[in-house]
Design an enzyme around this catalytic site. Structure first.
Site: not given
Ligand code: GLC
Ligand code: CA
Length: 524
Positions: A311-312, A190, A89, A247
């Site tokens: 995970h979100d 991210d 990540d 993402e």
């Molecule tokens: C992304 C991650 C998430 C995190 C956010 C801030 O969306 O997947 O888990 O809280 O970024 O870094």
């Protein structure tokens, strides 16, 4: 096929209740056995853990709860010796508030790093603009020492970097180089569509989106983000065989066009997440529409990826099912592993782990704490991997960082390994088939039945073979009646034996049936 590991929940090797890198190493046979090509590790860097590691205080080192740099190198070597790639990540939008850069930046208005973050005096005693953080509060926090506001798109412990500053870019690119030099195979970026902000910090227009009261016009998807993505790709391509998956965050119902735009016609991200599918209800027609739209928007030079859980998000299979969860999980697995595009599997998905019910006192996720009880946060999809029916599900000999789901006595790896017909073995079969049949990876995707009567049917075909995937999204027997004369035999199925064959696609489907037929007479 990429397997997402949430390291703190995979396996705890040193019995402190938190999963770690030596734990992943210990369970590496399991990972190899799955047959996947790569693992993606959620952040393992040094962090005060306000957001479970997405708040990084040192990008060059591993958080002690996960192990050491040596452990990481060992894991990398083991993975590579098993032909499995490792994706890390990478959080570029923000750092932790205890990162030395932020500490220096906030110490005064004129220090070396004074413009590494986004600072502003405010307007007549008010916040600089109307931007909101993911926690639906103002994205600006007052800093006493520097006597200015700073921007944070997430927690106030996660200040946003100022990407307009070339030094920030240089520092971040050096970090990526460092890990690429160590040998990681790529990054999951991210919230990559958040990095650049409007230089003038203009107010966002109001919107009627139920998830946000404004359209994030000036703090997301700024044109400069695309330049950044292109430069990251150039960096990645200066190494052999590396990749980036980004993402590209958007609210439900997702935004495939936006996600695909970051592929930049082959010059941007290698893969880009679109969450439309995981935001969908369990409905054949909706799935069809969503998949079709996603594929239509992928540029000719591009390649999609598909995901149902991470995970979100709540674990998809459990979110949409009740007593039928096992059947639904099988259908979803077969779908995910026969679609065009790289599948992402979230740890525990392969054994049908559920969204746990976690009492407020045990909630760790800041989003859960903030929005309880309207939204109970992301912890319910982050509970420890259920390895066995022993104490703590065989995850640890110590109380785990999140409670173990009470269903671990029935839903666990140990039970499923020995059961030839378990969900785990179903996943493994589908993974194996995807590897064996090139039509499933590289073949054309051609829809035949687009959700009518709850059935989705599509072909995957190339010069060597034609496979037909039949998915009955309903819990009742349903007739599939599609004229396609050919000799079809069952290649793999939730309900049928390999001796069955058909002369046409006129088939009485079982409830939640998921079947792959193979056209006889093709080359394999
Ligand atoms: C992304 C991650 C998430 C995190 C956010 C801030 O969306 O997947 O888990 O809280 O970024 O870094
Ligand atoms: Ca541990």
């Amino acid at each position: 096929m990429i397997y997402q590991i949430y390291p703190r929940s995979f396996f705890d090797a040193n019995d402190d209740g938190i999963g770690d890198l030596p734990g992943i190493i210990k369970k590496f046979d399991y990972i190899v056995d799955l047959g996947i090509d790569a693992i993606w590790l959620s952040p393992i860097y040094m962090s005060p853990m306000h957001d479970c590691g997405y708040d990084i205080s040192d990008y060059y080192n591993i958080a002690p709860c996960f192990g050491t740099l040596e452990d990481f190198k060992t894991l990398l070597a083991i993975a590579h010796s098993n032909n499995i790639k490792v994706i890390m990540d990478m959080v570029l939008n923000h750092t932790s508030h205890v990162h030395p850069w932020f500490i220096e930046s906030s110490s005064s208005k004129d220090n070396d790093k004074s413009d590494w973050y986004i600072w502003h005096d405010g307007k007549k005693g008010k916040k600089p603009n109307n931007w909101k953080s993911a926690y639906l509060e103002s994205a600006w926090e007052w800093n006493q020492i520097r006597q200015q506001y700073y921007l944070h798109s997430f927690l106030k412990e996660q200040p946003d970097l100022n990407w307009h500053n070339p030094k920030v870019k240089e520092a971040m690119f050096n970090i990526m180089r460092y890990w690429l030099d160590i040998g990681v195979d790529g990054f999951r970026l991210d919230v990559i569509n958040y990095c650049y902000k409007d230089r003038r910090l203009r107010n966002n227009p109001f919107s009627i989106n139920p998830f946000s009261e404004q359209t994030e016009k000036y703090n997301r998807n700024r044109p400069e983000n695309y330049v950044l993505v292109k430069e990251i790709r150039e960096l990645i391509d200066s190494y052999d065989n590396r990749m980036v998956v980004g993402e590209v965050f958007s609210y439900p119902p997702g935004n495939p066009e936006l996600s695909a735009s970051y592929l930049l016609d082959g010059k941007g991200l290698n893969l880009s997440f679109d969450f439309s599918l995981l935001y969908q209800p369990f409905n054949a027609r909706k799935f069809y529409q969503c998949i079709k739209r996603w594929y239509n928007t992928i540029p000719k030079t591009g390649w999609p990826c598909n995901v149902l859980s991470n995970h979100d998000q709540p674990r998809y299979g459990d979110k949409h099912s009740n007593d039928d969860s096992d059947s639904i999980n099988r259908l979803l697995a077969l779908l995910l592993l026969t679609l065009w595009g790289t599948p992402f599997i979230y740890y525990g998905e392969e054994i049908g782990m559920k969204n746990s019910t976690i009492p407020l006192k045990n909630i760790v996720d800041p989003a859960g704490k903030r929005f309880w009880p309207i939204y109970k946060g992301r912890d319910r999809a982050r509970t420890p991997m259920q390895w066995s029916d022993e104490a703590n599900a065989g995850f640890s000999n110590f109380a785990s960082w999140l409670p173990i789901d009470s269903n671990y006595r029935t839903i666990n790896v140990k039970n499923q390994i020995k059961d030839r017909y378990s969900l785990l073995n179903f996943f493994k079969d589908c993974i194996r088939l995807r590897k064996k049949h090139s039509a499933l990876t590289c073949g054309l995707w051609e829809p035949l039945v687009k959700g009518k009567h709850g059935i989705l049917v599509y072909l995957r075909k190339n010069d060597y073979e034609t496979l037909c995937i039949i998915l009955n999204f309903t819990n009742s027997p349903t007739l599939l009646n599609y004229r396609y004369e050919a000799q079809w035999k069952v290649l793999y199925s939730t309900h049928r034996s390999r001796f069955e064959h058909f002369a046409d696609l006129r088939i009485q489907c079982y409830p939640y049936e998921a079947t792959i037929l193979q056209k006889v007479g093709d080359l394999t």
